[in-house]
Design an enzyme around this catalytic site. Structure first.
Site, PDB file in Angstrom:
ATOM      1  CE1 TYR A  10      -4.177  -2.273   5.523  1.00 53.65           C
ATOM      2  CE2 TYR A  10      -3.550  -0.013   5.031  1.00 53.65           C
ATOM      3  CZ  TYR A  10      -3.942  -1.271   4.598  1.00 53.65           C
ATOM      4  OH  TYR A  10      -4.111  -1.527   3.250  1.00 53.65           O
TER       5      TYR A  10
ATOM      6  CB  SER B 259      -0.858  -0.004   1.268  1.00 58.26           C
ATOM      7  OG  SER B 259      -1.529   1.220   1.428  1.00 58.26           O
TER       8      SER B 259
HETATM    9  P1  NDP Z   1     -11.322  -6.214  -0.139  1.00 60.23           P
HETATM   10  O1  NDP Z   1     -11.805  -6.133   1.268  1.00 60.23           O
HETATM   11  O2  NDP Z   1     -12.268  -5.903  -1.245  1.00 60.23           O
HETATM   12  O3  NDP Z   1     -10.670  -7.637  -0.418  1.00 60.23           O
HETATM   13  C1  NDP Z   1      -9.853  -8.269   0.531  1.00 60.23           C
HETATM   14  C2  NDP Z   1      -9.719  -9.728   0.155  1.00 60.23           C
HETATM   15  O4  NDP Z   1      -8.884 -10.374   1.116  1.00 60.23           O
HETATM   16  C3  NDP Z   1     -11.047 -10.463   0.147  1.00 60.23           C
HETATM   17  O5  NDP Z   1     -11.111 -11.281  -1.004  1.00 60.23           O
HETATM   18  C4  NDP Z   1     -11.000 -11.304   1.400  1.00 60.23           C
HETATM   19  O6  NDP Z   1     -11.710 -12.516   1.171  1.00 60.23           O
HETATM   20  C5  NDP Z   1      -9.508 -11.582   1.517  1.00 60.23           C
HETATM   21  N1  NDP Z   1      -9.105 -11.957   2.856  1.00 60.23           N
HETATM   22  C6  NDP Z   1      -9.153 -11.196   3.980  1.00 60.23           C
HETATM   23  N2  NDP Z   1      -8.716 -11.904   5.036  1.00 60.23           N
HETATM   24  C7  NDP Z   1      -8.386 -13.136   4.573  1.00 60.23           C
HETATM   25  C8  NDP Z   1      -7.895 -14.317   5.175  1.00 60.23           C
HETATM   26  N3  NDP Z   1      -7.636 -14.382   6.491  1.00 60.23           N
HETATM   27  N4  NDP Z   1      -7.671 -15.393   4.396  1.00 60.23           N
HETATM   28  C9  NDP Z   1      -7.940 -15.342   3.076  1.00 60.23           C
HETATM   29  N5  NDP Z   1      -8.408 -14.259   2.452  1.00 60.23           N
HETATM   30  C10 NDP Z   1      -8.638 -13.176   3.191  1.00 60.23           C
HETATM   31  O7  NDP Z   1     -10.070  -5.227  -0.198  1.00 60.23           O
HETATM   32  P2  NDP Z   1      -9.029  -4.827  -1.352  1.00 60.23           P
HETATM   33  O8  NDP Z   1      -9.298  -5.525  -2.606  1.00 60.23           O
HETATM   34  O9  NDP Z   1      -8.961  -3.361  -1.328  1.00 60.23           O
HETATM   35  O10 NDP Z   1      -7.688  -5.360  -0.683  1.00 60.23           O
HETATM   36  C11 NDP Z   1      -6.721  -6.147  -1.349  1.00 60.23           C
HETATM   37  C12 NDP Z   1      -5.338  -5.726  -0.893  1.00 60.23           C
HETATM   38  O11 NDP Z   1      -5.078  -4.401  -1.342  1.00 60.23           O
HETATM   39  C13 NDP Z   1      -5.133  -5.709   0.627  1.00 60.23           C
HETATM   40  O12 NDP Z   1      -3.884  -6.263   0.936  1.00 60.23           O
HETATM   41  C14 NDP Z   1      -5.159  -4.224   0.941  1.00 60.23           C
HETATM   42  O13 NDP Z   1      -4.430  -3.925   2.113  1.00 60.23           O
HETATM   43  C15 NDP Z   1      -4.514  -3.649  -0.296  1.00 60.23           C
HETATM   44  N6  NDP Z   1      -4.772  -2.239  -0.527  1.00 60.23           N
HETATM   45  C16 NDP Z   1      -6.043  -1.760  -0.695  1.00 60.23           C
HETATM   46  C17 NDP Z   1      -6.271  -0.409  -0.847  1.00 60.23           C
HETATM   47  C18 NDP Z   1      -7.643   0.159  -0.918  1.00 60.23           C
HETATM   48  O14 NDP Z   1      -7.803   1.393  -0.775  1.00 60.23           O
HETATM   49  N7  NDP Z   1      -8.680  -0.638  -1.165  1.00 60.23           N
HETATM   50  C19 NDP Z   1      -5.153   0.543  -0.916  1.00 60.23           C
HETATM   51  C20 NDP Z   1      -3.865  -0.068  -0.748  1.00 60.23           C
HETATM   52  C21 NDP Z   1      -3.692  -1.390  -0.569  1.00 60.23           C
HETATM   53  P3  NDP Z   1     -12.623 -13.271   2.239  1.00 60.23           P
HETATM   54  O15 NDP Z   1     -13.284 -12.242   3.097  1.00 60.23           O
HETATM   55  O16 NDP Z   1     -13.571 -14.050   1.374  1.00 60.23           O
HETATM   56  O17 NDP Z   1     -11.681 -14.150   2.967  1.00 60.23           O
END
Ligand code: NDP
Length: 244
Positions: A150, A137
């Site tokens: 975070y 990020s």
């Molecule tokens: P979402 O919340 O839309 O997606 C997060 C994903 O992570 C989901 O598919 C969720 O699936 C999965 N996940 C969470 N915990 C677990 C776990 N314990 N095991 C397996 N899967 C898990 O968020 P984003 O798409 O935004 O996030 C994706 C990445 O991008 C993250 O690392 C985030 O920190 C990073 N990011 C996002 C930004 C933003 O503004 N959105 C900015 C910068 C970085 P499920 O719940 O089905 O397990």
């Protein structure tokens, strides 16, 4: 290995939502067989992607992670790349936040990501080939209000990725860090402090909109599809109007 697959297997964590889901769709369009991992099966299956093995996985479960990779490799051949994307963001002020939320972020964003690295690295070292893409990020490079724990996890992702590259480059393995700014996904929804969530939404509006998941997926695909002898070490991308 399925001889009809000219493209190689990519593992994507967090494929049930946001950036992971957009990346899954894009790489499937490009013909890659995929191992899609998340705790929720239904949104992954609903994508109906060809040559995609969907498995319910909590990435903190190292043994289950290894087993899922093994199963996918038996079906599609060796893993060419992993996109360690799954993550959670639970914002809070340090004195007020329930410390179990720090634990959750450390477990998923750092230890879970390392489990992904671990599950593919020995095979990649043997083959002297592979690509590890870690989604960090902008908060892995600088700080933001109420982001302490975070930010700590994302600085860790940046740090471990740099060190991993140093360790694996001699085996021909690329390590790529993707550092998005604010992106329109479900990420913020898990923060429990309503006033922080509302401030964050207001901040997003000041930019006139943030990145889309597809913007980030395009950056992942761009870095991945360079020739194997070119390692784009890091991509930092954010909405043009995102200042910090
Ligand atoms: P979402 O919340 O839309 O997606 C997060 C994903 O992570 C989901 O598919 C969720 O699936 C999965 N996940 C969470 N915990 C677990 C776990 N314990 N095991 C397996 N899967 C898990 O968020 P984003 O798409 O935004 O996030 C994706 C990445 O991008 C993250 O690392 C985030 O920190 C990073 N990011 C996002 C930004 C933003 O503004 N959105 C900015 C910068 C970085 P499920 O719940 O089905 O397990």
């Amino acid at each position: 290995m399925n001889a009809t697959n000219t493209k190689l297997l990519v593992v994507i964590t967090g494929a049930s939502s946001g950036i992971g889901q957009a990346t899954a769709k894009l790489l499937a369009q490009q013909g890659h067989p995929l191992l899609l991992l998340a705790r929720r099966m239904e949104p992954m299956e609903a994508l109906k992607l060809p040559n995609a093995l969907c498995r319910v996985l909590d990435i903190t479960d190292r043994k289950a992670f290894e087993a899922a990779v093994k199963e996918a490799e038996e079906k599609f051949g060796p893993v060419d790349a992993i996109v360690n994307n799954a993550g959670i963001m639970l914002l809070g002020e340090i004195a007020q936040q329930d410390p179990t939320q720090w634990d959750q972020m450390i477990d998923v964003n750092i230890k879970g990501l390392l489990n992904g690295v671990y599950s593919v690295t020995s095979g990649m070292v043997q083959r002297q080939h592979g690509t590890i893409i870690n989604v960090s990020s902008v908060a892995g490079r600088k700080f933001f209000p109420k982001h302490v724990a975070y930010t700590a996890t994302k600085f860790a992702v940046h740090g471990l990725s740099e060190n991993l590259r140093e360790e694996l480059s001699g085996y021909g393995i690329r390590v790529i860090t993707i550092a998005p700014g604010a992106t329109e996904t479900a990420l913020l929804s898990h923060t429990t402090d309503e006033s922080i969530k509302s401030d964050y939404q207001n901040w997003k509006q000041t930019m006139g909109g943030v990145l889309s998941s597809e913007n980030v997926a395009n950056a992942i695909s761009y870095a991945y599809h360079q020739p194997q002898n070119v390692c784009i070490r890091e991509i930092v991308l954010a909405a043009t109007r995102q200042g910090p």
